[in-house]
Enzyme design. Structure first.
Site, PDB file in Angstrom:
ATOM      1  N   GLU A  86     -88.380 -63.255 -93.757  1.00  0.00           N
ATOM      2  CA  GLU A  86     -88.917 -63.319 -95.065  1.00  0.00           C
ATOM      3  C   GLU A  86     -89.665 -64.393 -95.292  1.00  0.00           C
ATOM      4  OE1 GLU A  86     -85.975 -63.989 -94.086  1.00  0.00           O
ATOM      5  OE2 GLU A  86     -85.038 -65.783 -95.004  1.00  0.00           O
ATOM      6  N   CYS A  98     -80.116 -64.460 -90.195  1.00  0.00           N
ATOM      7  CA  CYS A  98     -79.626 -65.620 -90.056  1.00  0.00           C
ATOM      8  C   CYS A  98     -78.248 -65.924 -90.529  1.00  0.00           C
ATOM      9  CB  CYS A  98     -80.386 -66.887 -90.727  1.00  0.00           C
ATOM     10  SG  CYS A  98     -80.397 -68.379 -89.991  1.00  0.00           S
ATOM     11  N   HIS A 128     -85.799 -65.904 -89.556  1.00  0.00           N
ATOM     12  CA  HIS A 128     -86.112 -65.492 -90.961  1.00  0.00           C
ATOM     13  C   HIS A 128     -87.462 -64.630 -91.288  1.00  0.00           C
ATOM     14  CE1 HIS A 128     -82.814 -68.068 -92.918  1.00  0.00           C
ATOM     15  NE2 HIS A 128     -83.100 -68.869 -91.715  1.00  0.00           N
TER      16      HIS A 128
HETATM   17  N1  GLN Z   1     -76.485 -72.260 -90.359  1.00  0.00           N
HETATM   18  C1  GLN Z   1     -76.150 -71.599 -91.266  1.00  0.00           C
HETATM   19  C2  GLN Z   1     -74.789 -70.761 -91.405  1.00  0.00           C
HETATM   20  O1  GLN Z   1     -74.141 -71.101 -90.482  1.00  0.00           O
HETATM   21  C3  GLN Z   1     -77.217 -70.457 -91.170  1.00  0.00           C
HETATM   22  C4  GLN Z   1     -78.595 -71.005 -91.415  1.00  0.00           C
HETATM   23  C5  GLN Z   1     -79.858 -70.345 -92.013  1.00  0.00           C
HETATM   24  O2  GLN Z   1     -79.221 -69.058 -92.598  1.00  0.00           O
HETATM   25  N2  GLN Z   1     -80.834 -70.662 -92.002  1.00  0.00           N
HETATM   26  O3  GLN Z   1     -74.595 -70.165 -92.399  1.00  0.00           O
END
Ligand code: GLN
Length: 197
Positions: free
Chosen positions: A172, A79, A170
């Site tokens: 994890e 992410c 995610h």
């Molecule tokens: N939207 C977040 C970002 O731009 C990432 C979201 C997340 O890691 N759950 O860093």
């Protein structure tokens, strides 16, 4: 024992530590350049990429993270971690670690309220992985050396370029450790390669 670090400046650190330990490796919270020198592979967690970048700069770690990747040591971004790894970000003139030849768009699966979970098949990893998306980015486009491992709704959500692995969601946050185990194999392969040179 294989030592896997989790960049511990901000974000979902303890969840990755739990997953690494469940796979039988030693997990180390990486908060500084000296911690980075201790690990064989590094996970960049989910969280907020802009905040993480500020902290990376504050602790003077950017070049060291770039060198870690350039040496062939495995890195896995989830992410926000994927955003840190991409070499192009839609709407921005700059990238961060820029170790993954991919264009990534932030928040492209919608806002917080649009967070969702779905089951996806991931090449070489899992047939039915529970993928949790939270204000997730996606990979718009990849370079020739990047292998797409899964897409969802026509969008690339996990890809690998040699020692670099990045995913939108995610792993994890679930009890399914198959992606962490796959990353651990990448780390073991890189250690075996190093031993052979
Ligand atoms: N939207 C977040 C970002 O731009 C990432 C979201 C997340 O890691 N759950 O860093």
């Amino acid at each position: 024992m294989v030592k896997i670090g989790v960049l511990a400046l901000q974000g979902a650190v303890s969840e990755h530590v739990r997953s690494i330990e469940a796979c039988g490796a030693e997990a180390i919270a990486v908060k500084s350049r000296s911690d980075l020198a201790l690990v064989d592979g590094l996970i960049l967690p989910g969280g907020e990429s802009t905040t993480m970048r500020k902290l990376i700069d504050r602790f003077d770690m950017l070049v060291h993270l770039q060198q870690f990747a350039a040496k062939g040591k495995p890195m896995f971004g989830t992410c926000a971690g994927l955003i840190l790894l991409a070499n192009k970000l839609v709407g921005y003139e700059f990238a961060h670690i820029a170790a993954l030849d991919a264009t990534v768009e932030r928040n492209s699966f919608g806002r917080q309220v649009d967070s969702f979970e779905t089951t996806i098949e991931i090449k070489n990893v899992a047939v039915d992985f529970p993928a949790v998306f939270i204000r997730a980015p996606h990979i718009v486009e990849v370079g020739d050396n990047v292998e797409v491992l899964a897409s969802h709704g026509g969008r690339i959500v996990i890809a690998r370029q040699e020692n670099i692995l990045g995913c939108s969601f995610h792993p994890e946050l679930t009890d399914d450790h198959q992606i962490t185990a796959y990353f651990m194999e990448m780390v073991k392969e890189s250690l075996a390669k190093k031993a052979n040179v």
